[in-house]
Design a protein around this motif. Structure first.
Motif, short mmCIF file in Angstrom:
data_model
loop_
_atom_site.label_atom_id
_atom_site.label_comp_id
_atom_site.label_asym_id
_atom_site.label_seq_id
_atom_site.Cartn_x
_atom_site.Cartn_y
_atom_site.Cartn_z
N HIS A 100 0.88 -1.17 0.00
CA HIS A 100 0.00 0.00 0.00
C HIS A 100 0.91 1.22 0.00
O HIS A 100 2.14 1.06 -0.07
CB HIS A 100 -0.99 -0.04 1.17
CG HIS A 100 -0.38 -0.02 2.54
ND1 HIS A 100 0.60 -0.90 2.94
CD2 HIS A 100 -0.60 0.78 3.63
CE1 HIS A 100 0.94 -0.65 4.19
NE2 HIS A 100 0.24 0.37 4.64
N HIS A 102 1.22 3.91 2.23
CA HIS A 102 1.55 4.65 3.44
C HIS A 102 3.05 4.99 3.45
O HIS A 102 3.86 4.32 2.79
CB HIS A 102 1.19 3.82 4.68
CG HIS A 102 -0.26 3.88 5.04
ND1 HIS A 102 -0.85 2.98 5.91
CD2 HIS A 102 -1.24 4.74 4.66
CE1 HIS A 102 -2.14 3.28 6.05
NE2 HIS A 102 -2.40 4.34 5.30
N ASP A 104 5.49 4.53 5.32
CA ASP A 104 6.51 3.54 5.71
C ASP A 104 6.61 2.39 4.71
O ASP A 104 7.35 1.43 4.93
CB ASP A 104 6.24 3.00 7.12
CG ASP A 104 4.82 2.51 7.33
OD1 ASP A 104 3.90 3.00 6.62
OD2 ASP A 104 4.61 1.64 8.19
N HIS A 105 5.88 2.47 3.60
CA HIS A 105 5.89 1.38 2.60
C HIS A 105 6.24 1.85 1.20
O HIS A 105 6.62 1.03 0.36
CB HIS A 105 4.52 0.69 2.59
CG HIS A 105 4.23 -0.01 3.87
ND1 HIS A 105 4.45 -1.36 4.05
CD2 HIS A 105 3.79 0.46 5.06
CE1 HIS A 105 4.15 -1.68 5.30
NE2 HIS A 105 3.74 -0.60 5.93
N HIS A 169 -6.76 -2.91 6.05
CA HIS A 169 -5.89 -1.85 6.58
C HIS A 169 -6.11 -0.58 5.75
O HIS A 169 -6.25 0.51 6.28
CB HIS A 169 -4.44 -2.31 6.51
CG HIS A 169 -3.44 -1.30 6.95
ND1 HIS A 169 -3.32 -0.88 8.26
CD2 HIS A 169 -2.50 -0.60 6.26
CE1 HIS A 169 -2.35 0.02 8.35
NE2 HIS A 169 -1.83 0.22 7.15
N ASP A 190 0.82 -4.84 6.11
CA ASP A 190 -0.02 -4.37 7.22
C ASP A 190 -1.38 -5.05 7.32
O ASP A 190 -2.22 -4.62 8.10
CB ASP A 190 -0.20 -2.85 7.13
CG ASP A 190 1.09 -2.12 7.42
OD1 ASP A 190 2.13 -2.79 7.59
OD2 ASP A 190 1.08 -0.87 7.48
ZN LIG Z 1 0.05 1.09 6.62
#
Ligand SMILES: [Zn+2]
Length: 253
Positions: A100, A102, A104-105, A169, A190
């Motif tokens: 995804h 976000h 941190d990804h 998520h 996640d």
């Molecule tokens: Zn996430």
């Protein structure tokens, strides 16, 4: 990096930053905070080099205010540095599969100049909607080649890398099954934060859709029962047992 005796699909794990968040973000009802890794994987397939997620951006290096208070990205810790450490040129990465988008990804996407980004269409659209502050368009609105997919996708058409939807998520979260010489890995991200998420069917305190989240955990549970090694998305204890920057032998994890 691939030696002459290494055949088939190779899988490497890297940490690209950490974030400190309330434990309840990962397991509802838990107290305290957790410092969790941003987990990144390199898959070396005979037909191409693939990254699954890219961790935090190098824009967090040295940042002390705002998100810098909870994001820890050391000098030399971004995905490009991790790849160069094992002799892989970031410009040689063919595909980035983002679970995804976000922060941190997808933070390292900009460091992979020749990669095609593979994201669920629902995720791509939601990332631009402005409804969720854990996205920052600076990470992914880059004009890179994009393959918007809908549902399951067999990346090389040989069954070795299967991307499959695990919504909940976020609306377009996806995970990946990787068939290696030493067994099947499931890169969960996640949709399954911790080993306990699956052991206890323990949901986080919030997510986009709880029913979808439960359904995604059920999918992972079936895969685990069938013998796959699940790579939990943000589990510091599990991650400590995963060797970094070397071809993983799943029989030892
Ligand atoms: Zn996430």
């Amino acid at each position: 990096m691939r030696t002459s005796d290494q055949k088939g699909v190779l899988l490497y794990a890297f940490t690209c930053g950490h974030i400190t968040l309330p434990m309840s973000f990962f397991l509802d009802g838990e107290s305290g905070k957790a410092k969790v890794p941003a987990c990144v994987f390199l898959i070396d397939h005979p037909k191409g080099l693939v990254l699954f997620d890219t961790g935090f951006s190098d824009r967090f290096v040295g940042m002390e205010k705002g998100l810098g208070k909870i994001v820890d990205m050391p000098e030399g810790g971004c995905v490009a540095d991790r790849l160069e450490e094992i002799g892989v040129d970031p410009a040689k990465i063919d595909y980035v599969v983002n679970s995804h988008l976000h922060i941190d990804h997808a933070g390292g996407n900009h460091l992979l100049p020749n990669a095609t980004i593979i994201v669920q269409a629902a995720e791509w659209d939601f990332g631009f909607s402005g409804e969720d502050t854990a996205y920052d368009k600076v990470d992914f609105d880059l004009g890179q080649p994009l393959n918007r997919i809908n549902g399951e996708h067999d990346l090389f058409g040989d069954g070795s890398l299967i991307i499959f939807p695990t919504a909940g998520h976020t609306p377009g979260h996806q995970s990946m099954r990787v068939q290696t010489a030493t067994g099947e890995a499931v890169l969960a991200a996640d949709c399954c934060n911790m080993r306990r998420s699956l052991d206890e069917m323990h949901l986080p305190d919030h997510c986009y859709n709880m029913d979808q989240y439960r359904g995604s955990l059920e999918k992972l549970s079936q895969l685990r029962r069938a013998g796959a090694q699940i790579f939990y998305g943000h589990d510091p204890d599990f991650w400590a047992s995963v060797p970094q920057s070397e071809n993983l032998d799943l029989t030892t994890i």
